[in-house]
Design a protein around this motif. Structure first.
Motif, PDB file in Angstrom:
ATOM      1  N   SER A   1      41.176  35.682  39.086  1.00 24.04           N
ATOM      2  CA  SER A   1      41.255  34.292  39.549  1.00 24.04           C
ATOM      3  C   SER A   1      40.853  33.271  38.495  1.00 24.04           C
ATOM      4  N   ASP A   2      40.201  33.721  37.411  1.00 26.22           N
ATOM      5  CA  ASP A   2      39.662  32.731  36.477  1.00 26.22           C
ATOM      6  C   ASP A   2      39.715  33.163  35.010  1.00 26.22           C
ATOM      7  N   TYR A   3      40.564  34.153  34.685  1.00 27.17           N
ATOM      8  CA  TYR A   3      40.561  34.643  33.304  1.00 27.17           C
ATOM      9  C   TYR A   3      41.070  33.601  32.307  1.00 27.17           C
ATOM     10  N   GLU A   4      41.935  32.698  32.766  1.00 26.29           N
ATOM     11  CA  GLU A   4      42.413  31.652  31.855  1.00 26.29           C
ATOM     12  C   GLU A   4      41.270  30.696  31.484  1.00 26.29           C
ATOM     13  N   THR A   5      40.466  30.335  32.474  1.00 26.40           N
ATOM     14  CA  THR A   5      39.295  29.495  32.205  1.00 26.40           C
ATOM     15  C   THR A   5      38.342  30.203  31.257  1.00 26.40           C
ATOM     16  N   ALA A   6      38.119  31.495  31.503  1.00 29.17           N
ATOM     17  CA  ALA A   6      37.220  32.268  30.644  1.00 29.17           C
ATOM     18  C   ALA A   6      37.734  32.292  29.207  1.00 29.17           C
ATOM     19  N   ALA A   7      39.031  32.466  29.053  1.00 28.42           N
ATOM     20  CA  ALA A   7      39.615  32.497  27.709  1.00 28.42           C
ATOM     21  C   ALA A   7      39.391  31.186  26.977  1.00 28.42           C
ATOM     22  N   MET A   8      39.495  30.092  27.693  1.00 32.73           N
ATOM     23  CA  MET A   8      39.304  28.784  27.072  1.00 32.73           C
ATOM     24  C   MET A   8      37.845  28.528  26.719  1.00 32.73           C
ATOM     25  N   LEU A   9      36.929  29.258  27.375  1.00 31.41           N
ATOM     26  CA  LEU A   9      35.498  29.047  27.141  1.00 31.41           C
ATOM     27  C   LEU A   9      34.867  30.150  26.287  1.00 31.41           C
ATOM     28  N   GLY A  10      35.712  30.940  25.626  1.00 34.25           N
ATOM     29  CA  GLY A  10      35.185  31.851  24.622  1.00 34.25           C
ATOM     30  C   GLY A  10      35.163  33.325  24.955  1.00 34.25           C
ATOM     31  N   ALA A  11      35.732  33.735  26.087  1.00 31.63           N
ATOM     32  CA  ALA A  11      35.714  35.151  26.445  1.00 31.63           C
ATOM     33  C   ALA A  11      36.314  35.999  25.331  1.00 31.63           C
ATOM     34  N   THR A  12      35.676  37.141  25.054  1.00 32.43           N
ATOM     35  CA  THR A  12      36.264  38.119  24.147  1.00 32.43           C
ATOM     36  C   THR A  12      36.822  39.311  24.921  1.00 32.43           C
ATOM     37  N   CYS A  13      36.424  39.445  26.190  1.00 32.32           N
ATOM     38  CA  CYS A  13      36.989  40.444  27.104  1.00 32.32           C
ATOM     39  C   CYS A  13      37.212  39.760  28.447  1.00 32.32           C
ATOM     40  N   VAL A  14      38.364  39.970  29.055  1.00 33.21           N
ATOM     41  CA  VAL A  14      38.580  39.538  30.438  1.00 33.21           C
ATOM     42  C   VAL A  14      38.903  40.777  31.263  1.00 33.21           C
ATOM     43  N   ARG A  15      38.447  40.801  32.512  1.00 30.24           N
ATOM     44  CA  ARG A  15      38.538  41.987  33.362  1.00 30.24           C
ATOM     45  C   ARG A  15      39.467  41.668  34.538  1.00 30.24           C
ATOM     46  N   VAL A  16      40.707  42.100  34.448  1.00 32.81           N
ATOM     47  CA  VAL A  16      41.748  41.673  35.389  1.00 32.81           C
ATOM     48  C   VAL A  16      42.256  42.869  36.194  1.00 32.81           C
ATOM     49  N   GLY A  17      42.149  42.780  37.518  1.00 34.13           N
ATOM     50  CA  GLY A  17      42.604  43.846  38.382  1.00 34.13           C
ATOM     51  C   GLY A  17      43.807  43.460  39.216  1.00 34.13           C
ATOM     52  N   THR A  18      43.592  42.603  40.215  1.00 30.83           N
ATOM     53  CA  THR A  18      44.636  42.266  41.182  1.00 30.83           C
ATOM     54  C   THR A  18      45.884  41.697  40.517  1.00 30.83           C
ATOM     55  N   ALA A  19      45.720  40.842  39.524  1.00 35.93           N
ATOM     56  CA  ALA A  19      46.882  40.224  38.864  1.00 35.93           C
ATOM     57  C   ALA A  19      47.751  41.255  38.145  1.00 35.93           C
ATOM     58  N   LEU A  20      47.190  42.422  37.851  1.00 42.13           N
ATOM     59  CA  LEU A  20      47.952  43.476  37.173  1.00 42.13           C
ATOM     60  C   LEU A  20      48.441  44.557  38.138  1.00 42.13           C
ATOM     61  N   PHE A  21      47.595  44.936  39.088  1.00 34.44           N
ATOM     62  CA  PHE A  21      47.939  46.029  39.988  1.00 34.44           C
ATOM     63  C   PHE A  21      48.501  45.556  41.330  1.00 34.44           C
ATOM     64  N   GLY A  22      48.390  44.255  41.607  1.00 28.31           N
ATOM     65  CA  GLY A  22      48.805  43.742  42.896  1.00 28.31           C
ATOM     66  C   GLY A  22      47.672  43.819  43.910  1.00 28.31           C
ATOM     67  N   ALA A  23      47.825  43.134  45.012  1.00 28.14           N
ATOM     68  CA  ALA A  23      46.793  43.134  46.046  1.00 28.14           C
ATOM     69  C   ALA A  23      46.675  44.509  46.662  1.00 28.14           C
ATOM     70  N   ARG A  24      45.443  44.884  47.035  1.00 31.50           N
ATOM     71  CA  ARG A  24      45.235  46.213  47.647  1.00 31.50           C
ATOM     72  C   ARG A  24      45.743  46.198  49.084  1.00 31.50           C
TER      73      ARG A  24
END
Length: 223
Positions: free
Chosen positions: A200-223
């Motif tokens: 839900s917020d990896y784009e914001t994290a990327a803009m604020l300096g994240a070096t790792c983002v942890r993405v589940g639902t956006a890649l695997f789809g909703a459970r």
């Protein structure tokens, strides 16, 4: 066969595109951000299409679940990086060090000691992140903000190399202030790594300096 519009390859391409766009807006390189596909609860059959599409970093919450499915997957694709992103019990430190390439949940002195012993025993050292309880939530793991300098000092005394900090902001709130605070804490403590941001917020994290983002639902789809 071409990937379907809502299939794993298409979802991976969409996430990578959004991540690259966010990085560019912040004047950062997209390849400075490691995209970790959170594969917890997903079987090997659901993971394989992402591997086939070129994804190489994956995250699990539990050591036991990872032991059941990842040795075979890693044997078939040796350049996979496996991340432990869930809470780690000290008595599972040996198993975690043997299997994972990165551990994001170092949050207390007893676990630091257990990991130091396990690393010496195994002769391999996963990348380590200290998890910070950034929202000061009683129900969440993570080192209290005020305890962070002492924990980092202990890690250094034990010979552990800490790559950075990790956080999970409070749910249903704006994540940006928490990401900014984690970045500030990392800078104050001389650390470069920032493991922050989920579907839900990896784009914001990327803009604020994240070096790792942890993405589940956006890649695997909703459970």
């Amino acid at each position: 066969m071409l990937p379907t519009e809502d299939g794993p390859a298409a979802r991976l391409a969409a996430v990578r595109e959004k991540l690259a766009r966010a990085a560019a807006l912040a004047g950062r390189r997209a390849d400075a951000i490691e995209l970790i596909a959170i594969s917890k609860t997903h079987p090997a059959e659901a993971i394989a299409p992402l591997i086939d599409a070129g994804q190489r970093s994956f995250g699990e919450n539990r050591v036991q679940e990872a032991q059941a499915k990842w040795p075979a997957l890693k044997a078939a694709t040796p350049d996979i990086r496996l991340h432990l992103v869930g809470q780690l019990q000290s008595n599972k430190a040996d198993d975690a060090v043997e299997l994972f390439d990165a551990i994001h949940a170092l949050d207390r002195p007893s676990l630091a000691e257990a990991l130091a012993r396990a690393i010496t025993k195994a002769g391999r050292a996963p990348t380590l992140f200290v998890q910070v309880n950034i929202g000061e939530e009683d129900q969440k793991g993570g080192c209290a903000i005020g305890d962070l300098p002492a924990l980092l000092a202990q890690c250094r005394a034990l010979g552990l190399t800490i790559a950075g900090l990790m956080c999970v902001p409070p749910a249903e709130t704006e994540a940006a202030p928490y990401f900014a605070l984690l970045a500030k804490l990392a800078k104050e403590n001389g650390l470069d790594g920032l493991s922050m941001g989920m579907s839900s917020d990896y784009e914001t994290a990327a803009m604020l300096g994240a070096t790792c983002v942890r993405v589940g639902t956006a890649l695997f789809g909703a459970r």
